[in-house]
Design an enzyme around this catalytic site. Structure first.
Site, mmCIF file in Angstrom:
data_model
loop_
_atom_site.group_PDB
_atom_site.id
_atom_site.type_symbol
_atom_site.label_atom_id
_atom_site.label_comp_id
_atom_site.label_asym_id
_atom_site.label_seq_id
_atom_site.Cartn_x
_atom_site.Cartn_y
_atom_site.Cartn_z
ATOM 1 N N SER A 110 -16.314 1.397 -23.873
ATOM 2 C CA SER A 110 -15.020 1.487 -23.216
ATOM 3 C C SER A 110 -14.336 0.125 -23.307
ATOM 4 O O SER A 110 -14.891 -0.881 -22.862
ATOM 5 C CB SER A 110 -15.246 1.891 -21.751
ATOM 6 O OG SER A 110 -14.029 1.927 -21.054
ATOM 7 N N LYS A 125 -13.472 3.940 -26.786
ATOM 8 C CA LYS A 125 -12.564 4.470 -25.753
ATOM 9 C C LYS A 125 -11.597 3.363 -25.366
ATOM 10 O O LYS A 125 -12.017 2.259 -25.031
ATOM 11 C CB LYS A 125 -13.386 4.920 -24.549
ATOM 12 C CG LYS A 125 -12.619 5.092 -23.238
ATOM 13 C CD LYS A 125 -13.436 5.903 -22.246
ATOM 14 C CE LYS A 125 -13.405 5.325 -20.853
ATOM 15 N NZ LYS A 125 -14.228 6.123 -19.908
ATOM 16 N N LYS A 180 -8.719 2.046 -22.838
ATOM 17 C CA LYS A 180 -8.075 2.236 -21.542
ATOM 18 C C LYS A 180 -6.577 2.177 -21.763
ATOM 19 O O LYS A 180 -6.090 1.293 -22.493
ATOM 20 C CB LYS A 180 -8.520 1.122 -20.586
ATOM 21 C CG LYS A 180 -9.967 1.250 -20.164
ATOM 22 C CD LYS A 180 -10.146 2.450 -19.240
ATOM 23 C CE LYS A 180 -11.521 2.465 -18.595
ATOM 24 N NZ LYS A 180 -11.658 3.589 -17.639
ATOM 25 N N ASP A 196 -8.496 6.672 -21.942
ATOM 26 C CA ASP A 196 -8.737 6.934 -20.515
ATOM 27 C C ASP A 196 -7.624 6.293 -19.696
ATOM 28 O O ASP A 196 -7.427 5.072 -19.744
ATOM 29 C CB ASP A 196 -10.099 6.339 -20.106
ATOM 30 C CG ASP A 196 -10.481 6.684 -18.670
ATOM 31 O OD1 ASP A 196 -9.708 7.385 -17.989
ATOM 32 O OD2 ASP A 196 -11.579 6.247 -18.239
ATOM 33 N N GLU A 224 -8.721 11.179 -21.199
ATOM 34 C CA GLU A 224 -9.481 11.278 -19.951
ATOM 35 C C GLU A 224 -8.577 11.016 -18.753
ATOM 36 O O GLU A 224 -7.857 10.011 -18.719
ATOM 37 C CB GLU A 224 -10.611 10.241 -20.029
ATOM 38 C CG GLU A 224 -11.580 10.232 -18.890
ATOM 39 C CD GLU A 224 -12.699 9.190 -19.126
ATOM 40 O OE1 GLU A 224 -12.915 8.768 -20.287
ATOM 41 O OE2 GLU A 224 -13.339 8.798 -18.145
ATOM 42 N N ASP A 251 -12.448 13.214 -15.272
ATOM 43 C CA ASP A 251 -13.428 12.272 -14.735
ATOM 44 C C ASP A 251 -13.282 12.329 -13.205
ATOM 45 O O ASP A 251 -13.984 13.114 -12.525
ATOM 46 C CB ASP A 251 -13.138 10.871 -15.311
ATOM 47 C CG ASP A 251 -13.971 9.746 -14.710
ATOM 48 O OD1 ASP A 251 -14.745 10.003 -13.780
ATOM 49 O OD2 ASP A 251 -13.843 8.577 -15.157
ATOM 50 N N LYS A 261 -20.386 11.621 -14.359
ATOM 51 C CA LYS A 261 -20.897 10.372 -13.786
ATOM 52 C C LYS A 261 -21.706 10.780 -12.559
ATOM 53 O O LYS A 261 -21.133 11.250 -11.570
ATOM 54 C CB LYS A 261 -19.746 9.479 -13.327
ATOM 55 C CG LYS A 261 -19.012 8.768 -14.442
ATOM 56 C CD LYS A 261 -17.936 7.874 -13.844
ATOM 57 C CE LYS A 261 -17.094 7.258 -14.935
ATOM 58 N NZ LYS A 261 -15.793 6.806 -14.417
ATOM 59 N N GLY A 295 -19.697 5.856 -17.413
ATOM 60 C CA GLY A 295 -20.340 4.616 -16.985
ATOM 61 C C GLY A 295 -19.531 3.950 -15.893
ATOM 62 O O GLY A 295 -18.316 4.179 -15.771
HETATM 63 O O1 SMG Z 1 -19.765 1.437 -17.838
HETATM 64 O O2 SMG Z 1 -19.002 1.048 -19.820
HETATM 65 C C1 SMG Z 1 -18.832 1.299 -18.648
HETATM 66 C C2 SMG Z 1 -17.425 1.462 -18.131
HETATM 67 C C3 SMG Z 1 -16.843 2.751 -18.572
HETATM 68 O O3 SMG Z 1 -14.496 2.919 -18.570
HETATM 69 C C4 SMG Z 1 -15.511 3.038 -17.939
HETATM 70 N N1 SMG Z 1 -15.513 3.460 -16.663
HETATM 71 O O4 SMG Z 1 -12.951 5.652 -15.560
HETATM 72 O O5 SMG Z 1 -14.489 5.965 -16.950
HETATM 73 C C5 SMG Z 1 -13.913 5.226 -16.166
HETATM 74 C C6 SMG Z 1 -14.331 3.791 -15.925
HETATM 75 C C7 SMG Z 1 -14.539 3.533 -14.478
HETATM 76 C C8 SMG Z 1 -14.981 2.160 -14.141
HETATM 77 S S1 SMG Z 1 -13.779 1.003 -14.471
HETATM 78 C C9 SMG Z 1 -14.182 -0.449 -13.698
HETATM 79 MG MG MG Z 2 -12.752 7.484 -16.682
#
Ligand code: SMG
Ligand code: MG
Length: 379
Positions: free
Chosen positions: A146, A172, A174, A200, A225, A250, A274, A302
């Site tokens: 991510s 992924k 953001k 995402d 996402e 999510d 998750k 994650g």
């Molecule tokens: O654990 O690699 C990881 C982070 C993956 O993007 C990630 N998580 O919305 O999916 C999500 C985010 C939530 C945590 S962001 C701090």
């Molecule tokens: Mg997410």
């Protein structure tokens, strides 16, 4: 087994680089760990006398920005409500934790960490692995990564380049309003059509943005996402009819029941599972089962976990319905030093731990170095 005590431990883990999402920037991961101590009696089988220990990692963040949960609230609800309830039970095991805590509304991440730590103790005591217990069918899992919002497209391309050359099998990105079409276009152009890319938004858009989000369609993304707010399941169903990119939920999915409802409403065709968000690995497995029965693909999300949480996530990601690479990246994507033996990427995969329980334990020196606070709560 009887729960004789629980240690709450707060650790502070600096990230190798700040991680920016549509809801904020993380530079240090502030984490609550839980260690359970259970007592076994000879009644449970020959040679089973003695203590068993288990670990769990709570995925709540310092601030209630990803969801309503946050670390201080988690420590509070565990201490004041959840542990007294479990201590009052004569016997406890992993499967009994969820039902015992059911009267307490929400607080999924707190429920999850307790269930995990009890399950870990129980499995360690009987020599069974977490993966085996959940029904894993693979011994390694494909990994994605991510990638946060960057200050410039150039800086983003440099980061993605690093991850692609490290072997990550899916990227992924953001996104948020103002950081969406341009970075996606740049990454697609630079790395070509074969790279698996998804985005995402962490709830940053509204249904009014449907026309804009449809402009992502030509980039052949695996999924988008959680574009809309957590409660807007009907909005996601409407959006799914207006854009071609598959919608993955999510934040909206907090249980097998909400997953079944979202699927029935046509709000998503993929789910990010998750375990912390849904109350634990046993509910996560039920969501996997519901999705599999409906032909809905799932992948493991994650929350910037240490090796403790990662071990459990990788075990879950080895179930047969996890058909897309997860946000289960290697330890060095997050931390200079992990608190367990590091998870290392090999051919874009992480190995599933095979030892008893989670198959990993915190390394005492590494754990001590990042601990900011501990509290022992006896039954
Ligand atoms: O654990 O690699 C990881 C982070 C993956 O993007 C990630 N998580 O919305 O999916 C999500 C985010 C939530 C945590 S962001 C701090
Ligand atoms: Mg997410």
């Amino acid at each position: 087994m009887k729960l004789t005590g629980v240690e709450l431990r707060r650790i502070s883990m600096p990230l190798v680089a700040p991680f920016r999402t549509s809801f904020g920037v993380q530079s240090t991961r502030d984490i609550l760990l839980l260690r359970t101590v259970l007592e076994r009696s000879g009644l449970e089988g020959p040679g089973l006398d003695g203590e068993a220990e288990g670990w769990g990692e709570c995925v709540a963040m310092s601030d209630p920005l990803y969801s309503s949960e946050y670390v201080d609230a988690s420590a509070d609800v565990i201490r004041r409500f959840m542990l007294p309830r479990l201590f009052s039970l004569g016997q406890v095991n992993g499967a009994a934790v969820g039902p015992a805590l059911e009267p307490f509304k929400g607080h999924w991440m707190s429920k999850a960490v307790i269930e995990t730590a009890v399950l870990d103790a129980e499995l360690r005591a009987s020599g069974r692995s977490f993966a085996r217990e959940l029904g894993a069918t693979r011994d390694r899992v494909p990994c994605g990564v991510s990638v946060g919002i960057h200050d410039s497209v150039g800086a983003l391309l440099e980061s993605v380049e690093g991850y692609v050359s490290a072997g990550y099998l899916r990227i992924k990105l953001k996104i948020e309003p103002g950081w969406d079409l341009e970075p996606v276009r740049a990454v697609r152009e630079r790395f070509g059509d074969d790279l698996l890319i998804q985005v995402d938004a962490n709830t940053a858009y509204t249904l009014q943005d449907a026309k804009h989000l449809a402009k992502l369609d030509p980039f052949d993304l695996l999924l988008i996402e959680q574009p809309l707010p957590e409660e807007d399941v009907l909005g996601h169903a409407a959006l799914a009819r207006l854009i071609k990119t598959p919608i993955c939920l999510d934040e909206s999915i907090t249980s097998a029941r909400t997953a079944a409802a979202a699927i029935t409403l046509g709000a998503c065709s993929i789910i990010n599972i998750k375990p912390g968000r849904v109350g634990g690995y046993l509910e996560a497995r039920r969501i996997h089962d519901v999705c599999r029965a409906h032909g809905i693909a799932v992948w493991c999300g994650g929350m910037l976990e240490t090796g403790i949480g990662r071990a459990a996530n990788v075990a879950l990601a080895a179930l047969p319905g996890f058909t897309l690479p997860g946000d289960t990246s290697a330890s060095d994507r997050y931390f200079k030093t992990d608190i367990t033996e590091p998870f290392v990427l090999r051919d874009g995969h992480l190995d599933v731990p095979a030892g008893p329980g989670l198959g990993v334990t915190p390394l005492p020196a590494e754990l001590a170095a990042v601990t900011t606070w501990t509290e022992w709560i006896a039954a």
